[in-house]
Design an enzyme around this catalytic site. Structure first.
Site, PDB file in Angstrom:
ATOM      1  N   ARG A 127       0.692  75.813   3.628  1.00 49.34           N
ATOM      2  CA  ARG A 127      -0.265  74.773   3.250  1.00 49.34           C
ATOM      3  C   ARG A 127      -0.162  74.357   1.782  1.00 49.34           C
ATOM      4  O   ARG A 127      -0.012  75.190   0.907  1.00 49.34           O
ATOM      5  CB  ARG A 127      -1.658  75.351   3.538  1.00 49.34           C
ATOM      6  CG  ARG A 127      -2.797  74.471   3.219  1.00 49.34           C
ATOM      7  CD  ARG A 127      -4.019  74.944   3.954  1.00 49.34           C
ATOM      8  NE  ARG A 127      -4.687  76.073   3.323  1.00 49.34           N
ATOM      9  CZ  ARG A 127      -5.896  76.488   3.697  1.00 49.34           C
ATOM     10  NH1 ARG A 127      -6.529  75.912   4.684  1.00 49.34           N
ATOM     11  NH2 ARG A 127      -6.454  77.501   3.079  1.00 49.34           N
ATOM     12  N   ARG A 161      -2.779  77.036  -3.069  1.00 47.97           N
ATOM     13  CA  ARG A 161      -3.857  77.936  -3.463  1.00 47.97           C
ATOM     14  C   ARG A 161      -3.326  79.339  -3.730  1.00 47.97           C
ATOM     15  O   ARG A 161      -2.454  79.828  -3.020  1.00 47.97           O
ATOM     16  CB  ARG A 161      -4.906  77.991  -2.356  1.00 47.97           C
ATOM     17  CG  ARG A 161      -5.761  76.759  -2.331  1.00 47.97           C
ATOM     18  CD  ARG A 161      -6.641  76.723  -1.127  1.00 47.97           C
ATOM     19  NE  ARG A 161      -7.294  78.000  -0.818  1.00 47.97           N
ATOM     20  CZ  ARG A 161      -8.287  78.111   0.060  1.00 47.97           C
ATOM     21  NH1 ARG A 161      -8.735  77.038   0.688  1.00 47.97           N
ATOM     22  NH2 ARG A 161      -8.832  79.279   0.297  1.00 47.97           N
TER      23      ARG A 161
HETATM   24  P1  AMP Z   1     -12.287  78.594   1.329  1.00 49.27           P
HETATM   25  O1  AMP Z   1     -11.750  77.468   0.515  1.00 49.27           O
HETATM   26  O2  AMP Z   1     -13.492  78.199   2.142  1.00 49.27           O
HETATM   27  O3  AMP Z   1     -11.241  79.268   2.169  1.00 49.27           O
HETATM   28  O4  AMP Z   1     -12.806  79.687   0.295  1.00 49.27           O
HETATM   29  C1  AMP Z   1     -11.926  80.322  -0.600  1.00 49.27           C
HETATM   30  C2  AMP Z   1     -12.547  81.584  -1.178  1.00 49.27           C
HETATM   31  O5  AMP Z   1     -13.760  81.252  -1.888  1.00 49.27           O
HETATM   32  C3  AMP Z   1     -12.980  82.630  -0.162  1.00 49.27           C
HETATM   33  O6  AMP Z   1     -11.919  83.475   0.242  1.00 49.27           O
HETATM   34  C4  AMP Z   1     -14.061  83.379  -0.948  1.00 49.27           C
HETATM   35  O7  AMP Z   1     -13.476  84.228  -1.918  1.00 49.27           O
HETATM   36  C5  AMP Z   1     -14.751  82.248  -1.699  1.00 49.27           C
HETATM   37  N1  AMP Z   1     -15.853  81.639  -0.895  1.00 49.27           N
HETATM   38  C6  AMP Z   1     -15.911  80.362  -0.410  1.00 49.27           C
HETATM   39  N2  AMP Z   1     -17.053  80.143   0.239  1.00 49.27           N
HETATM   40  C7  AMP Z   1     -17.754  81.309   0.195  1.00 49.27           C
HETATM   41  C8  AMP Z   1     -19.000  81.720   0.710  1.00 49.27           C
HETATM   42  N3  AMP Z   1     -19.785  80.894   1.432  1.00 49.27           N
HETATM   43  N4  AMP Z   1     -19.402  82.999   0.449  1.00 49.27           N
HETATM   44  C9  AMP Z   1     -18.644  83.841  -0.267  1.00 49.27           C
HETATM   45  N5  AMP Z   1     -17.444  83.522  -0.772  1.00 49.27           N
HETATM   46  C10 AMP Z   1     -16.984  82.266  -0.546  1.00 49.27           C
END
Ligand code: AMP
Length: 216
Positions: A127, A161
């Site tokens: 990705r 990322r």
């Molecule tokens: P994402 O982009 O949704 O995959 O989020 C990337 C990273 O951000 C995750 O692996 C967590 O470390 C953190 N993160 C995002 N959303 C949350 C949430 N609602 N609660 C806790 N950590 C979060």
């Protein structure tokens, strides 16, 4: 106004489908992952702590993410929200319920995007996104037409990322199964859950989501 949650493991396609709903229906995407990645670049102590936790694939504290969501909801009452990557724990789900009712809003549907783990590894590790407009690409399944140039905006800075690697993904999946998947039962019990096949073609997934929304 319809407020929904997109629920599913990393790589299920939540971000991609959220962007389609923003373009197609004028909804507002609230991605805690995006907000945290932004906070990370702030260089503050909080930003640095968040960066470390995210790089390991662990969850950031409930307090931080609830605070971020609270700011957005109260600053943008009226809704049409797509919660993308939030809530991820039962405590966050309870907090969201309280926040919505406090601001006179409702949660209309929780859409679970079902996928299997083997597909996720391939999806995540290939990705990348456009650094300018956020369009999402994939080395194998959705490359840009011209290498290094965004099809949508012509931007030339592509980003990957830091947590889109196999080790961090394993941890992110573990966090999902331990802490987030209980939300499936939680919202089922509240009569809010709808499940779609996240492995179908992107357009078919979008159509399945549209069907859920149009029923509400
Ligand atoms: P994402 O982009 O949704 O995959 O989020 C990337 C990273 O951000 C995750 O692996 C967590 O470390 C953190 N993160 C995002 N959303 C949350 C949430 N609602 N609660 C806790 N950590 C979060």
């Amino acid at each position: 106004m319809t407020n929904i949650i997109l629920l599913g493991p990393p790589g299920a396609g939540k971000g991609t489908q959220a962007k389609r709903l923003v373009d197609g229906r004028g909804m507002v995407q609230l991605s805690t992952g995006d907000m945290l990645r932004e906070a990370k670049t702030s260089g503050t102590e909080m930003g640095n702590r968040v960066a470390e936790v995210m790089a390991k694939g662990q969850l950031v504290t409930d307090e931080i993410v609830i605070g971020l969501i609270e700011e957005k909801i109260t600053g943008h009452a009226g809704g049409g929200f797509i919660f993308d990557g939030f809530p991820r724990t039962l405590a966050q789900a309870d907090a969201l319920g309280a926040l919505l009712s406090r601001t006179g809003q409702t949660l209309d549907a929780v859409i679970e995007m079902q996928v299997d783990d083997t597909a996720l590894v391939a999806r995540i590790t290939g990705r990348f996104t456009c650094g300018s407009c956020g369009a999402v690409y994939h080395d194998q399944t959705k490359p840009t037409a011209k290498a290094g140039t965004c099809d949508v905006c012509g931007g030339t800075s592509m980003v990957r990322r830091a947590d889109d690697n196999e080790d961090a993904l394993k941890q992110r999946l573990m966090e999902y199964y331990k802490k987030t998947s209980p939300l499936i039962g939680y919202y089922y019990a509240k009569g809010k859950l709808a499940s779609v096949d996240g492995l179908a073609e992107m357009d078919a997934v979008a159509a399945a989501i549209a069907k859920v929304l149009d029923k509400r």
